[in-house]
Write an enzyme that holds these catalytic residues in place. Structure first.
Site, PDB file in Angstrom:
ATOM      1  N   GLU A 249      -4.992  -2.593   3.635  1.00 32.60           N
ATOM      2  CA  GLU A 249      -3.610  -2.105   3.684  1.00 32.60           C
ATOM      3  C   GLU A 249      -2.735  -3.246   3.184  1.00 32.60           C
ATOM      4  O   GLU A 249      -2.439  -4.185   3.926  1.00 32.60           O
ATOM      5  CB  GLU A 249      -3.229  -1.697   5.110  1.00 32.60           C
ATOM      6  CG  GLU A 249      -4.098  -0.602   5.708  1.00 32.60           C
ATOM      7  CD  GLU A 249      -4.005   0.703   4.945  1.00 32.60           C
ATOM      8  OE1 GLU A 249      -2.991   0.931   4.245  1.00 32.60           O
ATOM      9  OE2 GLU A 249      -4.959   1.501   5.008  1.00 32.60           O
ATOM     10  N   CYS A 283       6.100  -3.284   4.727  1.00 34.87           N
ATOM     11  CA  CYS A 283       5.572  -3.020   3.394  1.00 34.87           C
ATOM     12  C   CYS A 283       6.072  -1.712   2.811  1.00 34.87           C
ATOM     13  O   CYS A 283       5.921  -1.480   1.607  1.00 34.87           O
ATOM     14  CB  CYS A 283       4.046  -3.042   3.414  1.00 34.87           C
ATOM     15  SG  CYS A 283       3.298  -1.999   4.662  1.00 34.87           S
TER      16      CYS A 283
END
Length: 474
Positions: A249, A283
């Site tokens: 991720e 993010c």
């Protein structure tokens, strides 16, 4: 404040370390605690201990794993306010965001508990070929083995939970490594898990530097590595860990498209909420905003008119929305990127300066391709506006990025919404909401340089198990 034994939770007990490191409050630099510092040898010992209990953990009944996961969720809920306060001090993230992190963490553990009962296989019609006549076929899911979970600093409790809880649900022992800046909440979480577990060494924690991380991910006895962090580090882990399975991720520079038929007030609100939560250290926070030219001037005015609502300052205060970044180096890097953007022709519409250690919410316009603020992940309260001629140009700009985690589209048109779903090269398309929307039960992950694999308990459990086919001739 947290209470757990001294040292690192390795094996069935806690192991003393030679070195300790101060953990500091990013807002004022004050020391809030001390954490043990692990070593390469302790990393190897943790893998030894995980391998030693691998079969025992895999054999735990479903009811035992489900009860453990639910017990941890209850323990977290009973201590939620303490965790919130610890996270504020450890990460420097505003209190409002730390409250969200704890709430999402509890949901993650509860959802993982539910997935235990859904971990099953299917029968297979082997007689589709004559050679299969009389055979019975079915498959089941088996644990992949030892899991190494490495989490980022921005949401340490939640990210660690997305590593640990699915591993437990899948029947895998797990060794977790928190970010060096934020180990305390994860240490406390692991302590709660081990107190509730019939096999304490099924969950271990090792702190330390990159060498410790490398020792964990390159150990050939590991079944899977789950990492959340930067693209550069993730790519290196994937290379070093091969052929071990990796779930990555990674970073992004999330885009938000404002179509000509968008609700401009809602879109402006999304930029304010989605660009600056967690001080921009997320993010999937809004970084690139692509606005169709016919509404660009009005939209920009709406964003700037409301920018004063984004309160900056002490993260311990409930109305604060932007505070200091994790460390001074991160702030200096963000400022450097803003300076490079302006040198390349961008205009600073707001912010771009630091007061009392806090980077002001920053809005840039006309940021060109080829500078970090547009091409890379700024991980700071910086939003870049660009005017485009139409949705076609906006979608092309979204896809031109090497990243592809989440993107948002604001439009009243179902046609535009479904076009976005079909055409945008991202892991998640969010319509009329911030790209930072994430339910912890949905599949979460990216494409291109934003990673491989999916999180969310159901999907992570599938990633952390392997199919085992059975063919029987009665």
């Amino acid at each position: 404040m947290s209470e757990y034994p001294e040292g690192l939770p390795i094996g069935s007990g806690w192991v003393s370390t030679v070195d300790h490191a101060d953990v500091v409050f990013p807002y004022d630099g004050s020391v809030i605690g001390s954490a043990p510092v692990g070593t390469v040898s302790l990393a190897s010992k943790a893998i030894d201990e995980a391998v030693a209990v691998k079969r025992e953990v895999a054999a735990l009944p479903s009811r035992t794993r489900r009860a453990l996961l639910n017990d941890v969720a209850l323990a977290l809920r009973s201590r939620s306010e303490e965790f919130e306060q610890l996270l504020v001090l450890e990460t420097g993230k505003p209190l409002v965001d730390c409250r969200v992190e704890v709430a999402r963490t509890i949901v993650t553990w509860e959802a993982a508990a539910e997935e235990v009962s859904r971990l099953h296989g299917e029968t297979v019609p082997l007689d589709l070929l004559p050679s299969g006549d009389g055979l019975v076929g079915f498959w089941k899911r088996k644990p992949i083995g030892v899991v190494v979970g490495i989490a980022g600093f921005n949401y340490p409790l939640l990210l660690a939970s997305h590593k640990i809880a699915p591993a437990i649900a899948a029947g895998c022992p797990v060794v977790v490594k928190p970010a060096p800046q934020t180990p305390l909440a994860t240490l406390w979480l692991v302590h709660l898990v081990r107190c509730a577990s019939p096999v304490p060494s099924m969950v271990q924690l090792v702190t330390g530097d990159a060498a410790v991380g490398s020792a964990l991910v390159t150990d050939r006895r590991v079944g899977a590595v789950s990492f959340t962090g930067s693209a550069a580090v993730g790519h290196r882990i994937a290379r070093d860990a091969a052929p071990t399975k990796t779930l990555l991720e990674l970073g992004s520079n999330a885009a938000l498209v404002v179509a000509e038929d968008a609700d401009l007030d809602a879109a402006a609100d999304a930029v304010l909420r989605g660009g600056f939560y967690a001080s921009g250290q997320a993010c999937i926070s809004v970084q690139r905003v692509l606005v169709v030219s016919s509404v660009a001037e009005e939209f920009t005015a709406k964003v700037l008119a409301r920018l004063g609502e984004v309160v900056t300052g002490d993260p311990r205060l409930s109305d604060t929305r932007v505070s200091a970044l994790i460390d001074r180096r991160s702030t200096e890097r963000a400022l450097e990127w803003v300076d490079k953007a302006t040198a390349a022709g961008a205009r600073v519409l707001a912010g771009g300066s630091v007061a009392d250690g806090v980077l002001a919410p920053t809005v840039l316009a006309d940021v060109p391709d080829g500078v970090e603020c547009w091409d890379e992940e700024v991980f700071a309260p910086v939003v870049c506006l660009r005017t485009v001629s139409d949705v076609d140009e906006a979608f092309a700009a979204v896809n031109a990025s090497r990243y592809g985690l989440h993107a948002a589209v604001f439009s009243r048109s179902l046609r535009t919404a479904f076009r976005a779903l079909d055409e945008l090269e991202v892991g998640g398309v969010i319509v009329n909401e911030v790209p930072g929307f994430r339910s912890d039960t949905m599949p979460y992950g990216g494409v291109k340089d934003s990673g491989i694999g999916r999180e969310g308990p159901r999907f992570a459990v599938e990633e952390l198990t392997v199919t085992r086919m059975a063919v029987l001739r009665p």
